[in-house]
Design an enzyme around this catalytic site. Sequence first.
Site, short mmCIF file in Angstrom:
data_model
loop_
_atom_site.label_atom_id
_atom_site.label_comp_id
_atom_site.label_asym_id
_atom_site.label_seq_id
_atom_site.Cartn_x
_atom_site.Cartn_y
_atom_site.Cartn_z
CG ASP A 198 5.65 -2.51 13.54
OD1 ASP A 198 5.30 -3.39 14.35
OD2 ASP A 198 4.85 -1.72 13.01
CG ASP B 42 -0.18 0.00 2.54
OD1 ASP B 42 1.04 -0.27 2.53
OD2 ASP B 42 -0.81 0.24 3.59
#
Length: 443
Positions: free
Chosen positions: A287, A209
């Site tokens: 992350d 994306d």
Amino acid sequence: MLRKRGSVIFCGAFLFVTWNAILVLLLWGRPQPGQPGEAGPEQGAAVGSPSSDVVGDVLRMADTFEAELERQKEILLEIKNHQSLWEPSNRDNPKVAAPRQPVIPVLVIACNRVTVRRCVDKLLQLRPSADRFPIIVSQDCGHAETAQVIRSYGDKVTHLQQPDLSDIAVRPEHKKFKGYYKISRHYHWALNQVFRTLSHSSVVIVEDDLEVAPDFFEYFQAMLPLLKSEPSLWCVSAWNDNGRDGYVDPGRADLLYRTDFFPGLGWMLLKEAWEELEPKWPASFWDDWMRQPEQRRGRACVRPEVSRTLTFGRQGVSLGQFYDKYLRYIKLNTEFVPFTKLDLSYLKEETYRQNFEKEVYSAPVVTFEAVKQGQLTGPGPFRLQYSSKESFKMMAKNLGIMDDLKSGVPRAGYRGVVSFMSRGRRIYLAPPPGWSRYDPTWS
């Protein structure tokens, strides 16, 4: 081809000299008249009778040898001149002598969004070389429509499919986070494919994306040598967490920072770093795990003033967290910056730290109210000081920058300082002078 021709020339020269040397030795070893094995009178008449002046014969033979050796020297010089034509020198033909450019693959992490086409189209449109920047699309989820889109590119991209689509058992309280577990599993598999199966030494990772800026490839190409040479760096990111329009200086698209916060969203990793991380790769929330002190180990990333990636994916496992308020307004760089031609040595640790701290702490201190109400006078920069987790979050939130911290590190922060623009002036939201370390409880 040039190397092969050069080798043939050298082999020819070697054989020529060797043959003539053998010939000379044979002639020198030829028996003289009166020696055992000399030809009889009849044979001597057939080949020409030698002179009775032996010394004269030897001198004439020596003259012949000297002339022959001189001729060989001229032939060898001619061969050498031809060799210089086949193998141009670095000075005369720098294009031939130019060092080979590194290969930097771009890994696209995909799942079930057919809008991956927007991401891949832009990468293919902007990449300067298919050989130097191969595009690898790694797909999880087994989504047939997305797979069809990826296959439609043929040999322009490499399509990998994560084979383990099994369910993942999680604790009951983590049931709603199962998507994060699958993403972490996918990253682990895909990075192993890039570094171990395909044997690449670096990679730029984007998700399906993301749209990239015109100088996306130029940026990472320029950053690779710095990342390899600086042990104090462990990643390069294309993303500025506070990179919304109005919060960055559009006239400084060339400006780069060191940051203690792992930004992600278009980032470069070296094989050496992956070998360090892979054995302990987390089951989920990879992350945030990267942002922990145990992984960061005091190292920084490089990030730009103006982002080189833009996310267009509101829907995903994060359910649009931060998207409507921050991410959709990130400014994507439109100006091509020739980073490979710039001097980036200012990003080396000691130089950068000294210059950055000098600029921040020599800036005049201003109040939150003055910044908020636009009452600053002068061009800046200005320093806005916080002293606690609460004061940081209050000022960040009210000034429109991201206020969350991970393991005590603010987004886009370096040594506790967050740089951003407010009404056209540079503001440093900074801790007091003498900052020494992050407090992991500030999260």
